[in-house]
Design an enzyme around this catalytic site. Sequence first.
Site, PDB file in Angstrom:
ATOM      1  N   LYS A  14      42.791  41.834  47.345  1.00 22.47           N
ATOM      2  CA  LYS A  14      42.569  42.685  47.872  1.00 22.47           C
ATOM      3  C   LYS A  14      41.638  43.605  48.581  1.00 22.47           C
ATOM      4  CE  LYS A  14      42.048  45.472  43.556  1.00 22.47           C
ATOM      5  NZ  LYS A  14      41.812  44.440  43.140  1.00 22.47           N
ATOM      6  N   ARG A  90      41.897  52.852  39.721  1.00 17.28           N
ATOM      7  CA  ARG A  90      42.205  52.101  38.067  1.00 17.28           C
ATOM      8  C   ARG A  90      42.541  52.744  37.207  1.00 17.28           C
ATOM      9  NH1 ARG A  90      38.430  48.300  40.817  1.00 17.28           N
ATOM     10  NH2 ARG A  90      38.563  46.596  39.216  1.00 17.28           N
ATOM     11  N   ARG A 129      35.203  32.085  42.633  1.00 21.44           N
ATOM     12  CA  ARG A 129      34.509  33.033  43.477  1.00 21.44           C
ATOM     13  C   ARG A 129      32.968  32.802  42.995  1.00 21.44           C
ATOM     14  NH1 ARG A 129      36.657  39.061  44.014  1.00 21.44           N
ATOM     15  NH2 ARG A 129      35.755  39.218  41.672  1.00 21.44           N
ATOM     16  N   ARG A 131      30.873  34.589  41.238  1.00 18.87           N
ATOM     17  CA  ARG A 131      30.409  36.065  41.511  1.00 18.87           C
ATOM     18  C   ARG A 131      30.106  36.274  40.270  1.00 18.87           C
ATOM     19  NH1 ARG A 131      34.354  41.020  43.154  1.00 18.87           N
ATOM     20  NH2 ARG A 131      33.782  41.439  40.747  1.00 18.87           N
ATOM     21  N   ARG A 142      38.493  41.643  31.770  1.00 19.80           N
ATOM     22  CA  ARG A 142      38.922  42.456  33.318  1.00 19.80           C
ATOM     23  C   ARG A 142      40.589  42.477  33.107  1.00 19.80           C
ATOM     24  NH1 ARG A 142      35.322  39.786  37.001  1.00 19.80           N
ATOM     25  NH2 ARG A 142      36.803  40.185  39.043  1.00 19.80           N
TER      26      ARG A 142
END
Length: 187
Positions: A14, A90, A129, A131, A142
Amino acid sequence: MLKVVFLGPPGAGKGTQAVRIAEKYNVPHISTGDILRAAVKEGTELGKLAKEYMDKGELVPDDVIIGIIRERLSQSDVRERGFILDGFPRTLPQAEALDKMLAELGLPLDKVVYLNVDDEEIVKRLLARGRADDTEEVIRNRLEVYRKQTAPLIDYYSEKGILVEICGVGEIDEITKKIEESLGLNG
Ligand code: ADP
């Protein structure tokens, strides 16, 4: 003027796609994830509160997020150029609050772009990624939160007749093209 929401699981791309479209068509990109991470970095009260939730892969409370978005949407660039919302809404209460805010502003949504990516690919991407909130346990949470709280928005917007589903697996450029087509942009 573009008034769009990007929807999809964490790691769907996104952010990547929203930035591309926002830059190319000069539309404000509003990412709640970016806003919260900036607050965490600055150590503000909002940042301290948000960090508690983000570290666990949980959602920051609706009223906090809705307040942030209300303030951002009231700014003049949004009135002039529209918006690309990335990471908001969300939850259903967030979606309902958004509808209300946009009705008040006279800026109804054009489209909701749903970037669809399968779970296996998501976990692979998020682990790569790396993070702070991309550890395996937090990722799992998540995804669970996404399925329970965010995925119902697919039906919510589909029933309104404004949902477009795009496969988020493949070349980044190709996905951008598909999004542009679905939004009636020239490319
Ligand atoms: P991702 O890249 O995984 O989609 P984001 O950068 O959008 O993640 O958001 C990171 C974290 O920030 C979320 O896991 C959540 O804790 C918080 N957050 C972001 N947007 C929202 C929102 N609309 N409502 C509640 N929490 C949010």
